[in-house]
Design a protein around this motif. Structure first.
Motif, short mmCIF file in Angstrom:
data_model
loop_
_atom_site.label_atom_id
_atom_site.label_comp_id
_atom_site.label_asym_id
_atom_site.label_seq_id
_atom_site.Cartn_x
_atom_site.Cartn_y
_atom_site.Cartn_z
N GLY A 156 65.28 -0.57 18.83
CA GLY A 156 66.47 -1.24 18.32
C GLY A 156 67.78 -0.50 18.48
O GLY A 156 68.79 -0.90 17.91
N TYR A 157 67.79 0.57 19.28
CA TYR A 157 69.01 1.37 19.42
C TYR A 157 69.89 0.97 20.61
O TYR A 157 70.96 1.52 20.77
N ALA A 158 69.44 0.05 21.44
CA ALA A 158 70.21 -0.39 22.62
C ALA A 158 70.76 0.81 23.39
O ALA A 158 71.96 0.98 23.56
N GLN A 169 74.34 11.56 29.75
CA GLN A 169 74.71 11.21 28.40
C GLN A 169 73.79 10.09 27.94
O GLN A 169 73.72 9.04 28.58
N LEU A 170 73.07 10.35 26.85
CA LEU A 170 72.24 9.34 26.23
C LEU A 170 73.13 8.61 25.24
O LEU A 170 73.65 9.21 24.30
N CYS A 171 73.35 7.32 25.48
CA CYS A 171 74.26 6.53 24.65
C CYS A 171 73.46 5.46 23.91
O CYS A 171 72.74 4.68 24.53
N GLN A 172 73.61 5.45 22.60
CA GLN A 172 72.95 4.46 21.76
C GLN A 172 74.03 3.53 21.22
O GLN A 172 74.87 3.92 20.42
N GLN A 173 73.99 2.28 21.67
CA GLN A 173 75.03 1.30 21.33
C GLN A 173 74.85 0.71 19.93
O GLN A 173 75.76 0.10 19.40
N THR A 194 78.61 9.94 16.76
CA THR A 194 77.61 9.14 16.05
C THR A 194 78.26 7.92 15.42
O THR A 194 79.40 7.97 14.97
N ILE A 195 77.52 6.85 15.41
CA ILE A 195 77.96 5.62 14.77
C ILE A 195 78.14 5.87 13.28
O ILE A 195 79.11 5.40 12.66
N GLY A 205 82.09 4.62 17.90
CA GLY A 205 81.59 3.34 18.38
C GLY A 205 80.19 3.38 18.95
O GLY A 205 79.54 2.35 19.08
N VAL A 206 79.72 4.57 19.28
CA VAL A 206 78.41 4.73 19.91
C VAL A 206 77.90 6.14 19.60
O VAL A 206 78.69 7.05 19.43
N CYS A 207 76.60 6.29 19.50
CA CYS A 207 76.01 7.63 19.39
C CYS A 207 75.85 8.16 20.80
O CYS A 207 75.25 7.51 21.65
#
Length: 108
Positions: A22-24, A35-39, A74-75, A80-82
């Motif tokens: 669920g982290y998109a 870069q690992l980006c979690q939306q 971090t959110i 806006g994004v992790c």
């Protein structure tokens, strides 16, 4: 997951695992590494109150990838994004050199 997708690198596999939870998540390449980006963050309200959750997640990412990582945003902190930076290292550079060229590299 890595066995099911041998064409993916470790960071891409981790992004897929995060997405399934669920982290998109996605991966962006940068001059210094990935870069690992979690939306999306399904635990952001808890992490806002307990920032140790984000710290533990960062440590878990480092353990899973067996390398140094650095959390950039971090959110839960209001970003806006992790975003987690995974700097290039000798193993990452070798892995990149074995991947097929991107369309941009093929055209130039």
């Amino acid at each position: 997951m890595a066995a099911e997708h041998p064409d993916l690198g470790p960071v891409q596999v981790l992004a897929r695992v995060f997405t399934d939870e669920g982290y998109a998540a996605g991966v962006r390449e940068s001059p210094v590494g990935d870069q690992l980006c979690q939306q999306h963050c399904p635990v952001s309200s808890v992490a806002h109150e307990f920032p140790q959750l984000c710290e533990a997640e960062t440590e878990a990412i480092a353990r899973v990838l067996d390398r140094h990582v650095q959390r950039l945003a971090t959110i839960a902190h209001g970003d806006g994004v992790c975003t987690t930076c995974i700097p290039n290292g000798p193993a990452a550079a070798a892995a990149r050199s074995t991947h097929p060229k991107t369309l941009k590299e093929q055209v130039s």
